[in-house]
Design an enzyme around this catalytic site. Structure first.
Site, PDB file in Angstrom:
ATOM      1  N   GLN A 124      -4.646  -4.020  -2.678  1.00 55.91           N
ATOM      2  CA  GLN A 124      -4.375  -2.679  -3.537  1.00 55.91           C
ATOM      3  C   GLN A 124      -3.740  -2.867  -4.702  1.00 55.91           C
ATOM      4  OE1 GLN A 124      -3.594   0.148  -2.912  1.00 55.91           O
ATOM      5  NE2 GLN A 124      -4.474   0.083  -0.305  1.00 55.91           N
ATOM      6  N   ASN A 183       0.909  -1.205   0.065  1.00 56.80           N
ATOM      7  CA  ASN A 183      -0.180  -0.041  -0.026  1.00 56.80           C
ATOM      8  C   ASN A 183       0.648   1.150  -0.013  1.00 56.80           C
ATOM      9  OD1 ASN A 183       0.278  -1.492   2.950  1.00 56.80           O
ATOM     10  ND2 ASN A 183      -0.583   0.228   3.793  1.00 56.80           N
ATOM     11  N   CYS A 201      -3.011   4.649   7.571  1.00 55.16           N
ATOM     12  CA  CYS A 201      -3.682   3.771   9.505  1.00 55.16           C
ATOM     13  C   CYS A 201      -2.397   4.453  10.177  1.00 55.16           C
ATOM     14  CB  CYS A 201      -3.254   2.277   9.815  1.00 55.16           C
ATOM     15  SG  CYS A 201      -4.444   1.815   8.706  1.00 55.16           S
ATOM     16  N   SER A 232     -10.759  -5.068  -0.923  1.00 58.23           N
ATOM     17  CA  SER A 232     -11.546  -3.930  -0.017  1.00 58.23           C
ATOM     18  C   SER A 232     -12.181  -3.182  -1.218  1.00 58.23           C
ATOM     19  CB  SER A 232     -10.981  -3.293   1.086  1.00 58.23           C
ATOM     20  OG  SER A 232     -11.378  -2.325   1.539  1.00 58.23           O
ATOM     21  N   GLY A 233     -14.112  -2.831  -0.675  1.00 55.76           N
ATOM     22  CA  GLY A 233     -14.501  -2.305  -2.443  1.00 55.76           C
ATOM     23  C   GLY A 233     -14.217  -0.502  -1.904  1.00 55.76           C
TER      24      GLY A 233
HETATM   25  N1  PLP Z   1      -5.031  -3.922   3.601  1.00 51.93           N
HETATM   26  C1  PLP Z   1      -4.707  -2.762   2.520  1.00 51.93           C
HETATM   27  C2  PLP Z   1      -2.810  -3.086   1.353  1.00 51.93           C
HETATM   28  C3  PLP Z   1      -4.746  -1.959   3.224  1.00 51.93           C
HETATM   29  O1  PLP Z   1      -3.678  -0.694   2.220  1.00 51.93           O
HETATM   30  C4  PLP Z   1      -5.655  -2.284   3.143  1.00 51.93           C
HETATM   31  C5  PLP Z   1      -6.273  -0.749   3.897  1.00 51.93           C
HETATM   32  O2  PLP Z   1      -5.625   0.743   3.661  1.00 51.93           O
HETATM   33  C6  PLP Z   1      -5.947  -2.595   3.751  1.00 51.93           C
HETATM   34  C7  PLP Z   1      -5.799  -3.894   4.353  1.00 51.93           C
HETATM   35  C8  PLP Z   1      -7.507  -2.850   4.809  1.00 51.93           C
HETATM   36  O3  PLP Z   1      -8.646  -2.322   4.132  1.00 51.93           O
HETATM   37  P1  PLP Z   1      -9.703  -1.845   5.271  1.00 51.93           P
HETATM   38  O4  PLP Z   1      -9.449  -1.065   4.880  1.00 51.93           O
HETATM   39  O5  PLP Z   1     -10.615  -1.954   3.947  1.00 51.93           O
HETATM   40  O6  PLP Z   1      -9.795  -2.940   6.364  1.00 51.93           O
END
Ligand code: PLP
Length: 399
Positions: free
Chosen positions: A183, A153, A329, A203-204
């Protein structure tokens, strides 16, 4: 162009496509029936759910619709995959992941370590590419699960998932591979069968559907124990009445993403490359953190040496430009990103690293505007840096 929003943070989240919203609305207004009910009013909801499952099956090239479980987000998909596999195979206590995973994987692994699991965290090189030899050596007879993201990400670096699966299966055919595909969805083609993936999460909200909906692919040979226990929804793998409007929206977003893949891989990539090459040629203290690594087409991560990323982001924000200094995050904390640390990005650049992530909505005008405004922002931030001597030396070196 001033005061217009220029959104270059699409790896954090994306805007909901108008067409996605349009197909969702009837299921929020008139067609609100519980898809599990038996009266005819529920037929539209249950048919929509079935159709959406078929669309997501095709989106990841699964073999069967039964291999798709709808979830609430990418984090839930990862938690269900990891804990689901381990809870089903309680006798195996060795698990592997990489040092650059998203917190939704890393923090689960750290919690499992505290519960007695042996964990190997595989490293990456300076470009962010996974050390495949280290992975090969780490696989043991009691390795239950390997969790490796398809693309990172923060850097956009793509892992060779097909090769990774081959390495794992040649060492231990019973070890399961979970791939965080969040991603890559909508950025490069996803083919779980061709790449030997056992479980894959998406993830939508990363591909123009709303936040709060995701999916987990679990191939028919992989058994998992559910995390949420209750009704029989999702074939007993995830209880809770399905979020039909959001699932319908995510399926529409997947169709649109599939149709836009060529555009993403050519035009979005062209704009990303234009932004990147102009920054690198115009700004002497800029460095591309990923070098020559293979990346998704929308992402570039650039370090501005001897200055603070937060300062750059604030100046950008004054002009309506949204970018990020780490993952969604970790931004907000001044801790340098665990991903850039694992890559050994020099400390001179790690604090001033900015992730730019484009989408199919990004325009050439927007990219030109950023290219025009960024040099003076960097100059302003550089002028108050305490590292003037080092900056001068860098300037002389790169002249
Ligand atoms: N995995 C990756 C590589 C991400 O970039 C993200 C979100 O930033 C997630 C998982 C988590 O996704 P969600 O926000 O839908 O929980």
């Amino acid at each position: 162009m001033a005061n217009k929003l220029i959104y270059l943070d699409n790896n954090a989240t994306t805007k909901v496509d108008e067409k996605v919203l349009e197909v969702m609305l009837p299921y929020l207004k008139e067609e609100y029936a519980n898809p599990s009910s038996i009266y005819s009013f529920s037929r539209k909801s249950s048919n929509a759910l079935k159709e959406a499952r078929g669309v997501i099956k095709d989106f990841v090239n699964a073999k069967d619709e039964k291999e798709i479980i709808f979830t609430s987000c990418g984090s839930e998909s990862a938690n269900l995959a990891i804990r689901g596999v381990l809870n089903y195979n309680k006798n195996k206590k060795h698990i592997i992941t990489s040092k650059v995973e998203h917190p939704c994987v890393l923090n689960v692994y750290q919690a499992l370590e505290k519960q007695g699991y042996n964990v190997d965290y595989i490293g990456v090189n300076a470009n962010g590419e996974l050390n495949l030899e280290e992975l090969d050596l780490a696989i043991k007879d009691d390795t239950a699960l390997v969790s490796i993201m398809w693309a990172n990400n923060e850097t956009g670096v793509i892992n060779p998932i097909g090769k990774i699966s081959e390495i794992i299966k040649s060492k231990n055919k019973d070890t399961k591979l979970f791939v965080d595909g969040v991603q890559v969805a909508g950025k490069i083609p996803i083919d779980v069968q061709a790449n030997g993936v056992d479980l894959l999460g998406i993830s939508g909200h990363k591909f123009h559907a709303p936040k709060g909906v995701g999916a987990l692919y679990v191939n028919s040979k992989t058994m998992i124990t559910p995390l949420i226990i209750g009704g029989h929804q999702e074939r007993g793998k995830r209880a809770g009445t399905e979020n039909v409007p959001y699932i319908v929206g995510m399926a529409e977003a997947a169709k649109l993403a599939q149709d836009s893949l060529h555009y993403e891989m050519t035009e979005v990539k062209r704009l990303r490359d234009k932004l990147e090459s102009n920054i690198l040629s115009k700004i002497y203290n800029a460095r591309l953190n990923t070098g020559v690594a293979n990346r998704v087409p929308n992402t570039t991560n650039i370090g501005f040496e001897y200055i603070e990323g937060e300062l750059i982001l604030l100046h950008l924000s004054d002009l309506g430009i949204c970018a990020s200094s780490g993952s969604a995050c970790t931004s907000g904390s001044l801790e340098p990103s665990h991903v850039l640390r694992a890559m050994n990005v020099p400390f001179t650049a790690i604090h001033g690293s900015i992730r730019w992530s484009l989408s199919r909505y990004t325009t050439e005008d927007e990219i030109d505007y950023v290219i025009d405004k960024l040099p003076s922002i960097i100059e302003k931030a550089t002028s108050i840096s305490p590292y003037q001597k080092e900056l001068q030396a860098l300037k002389d070196l790169r002249k």
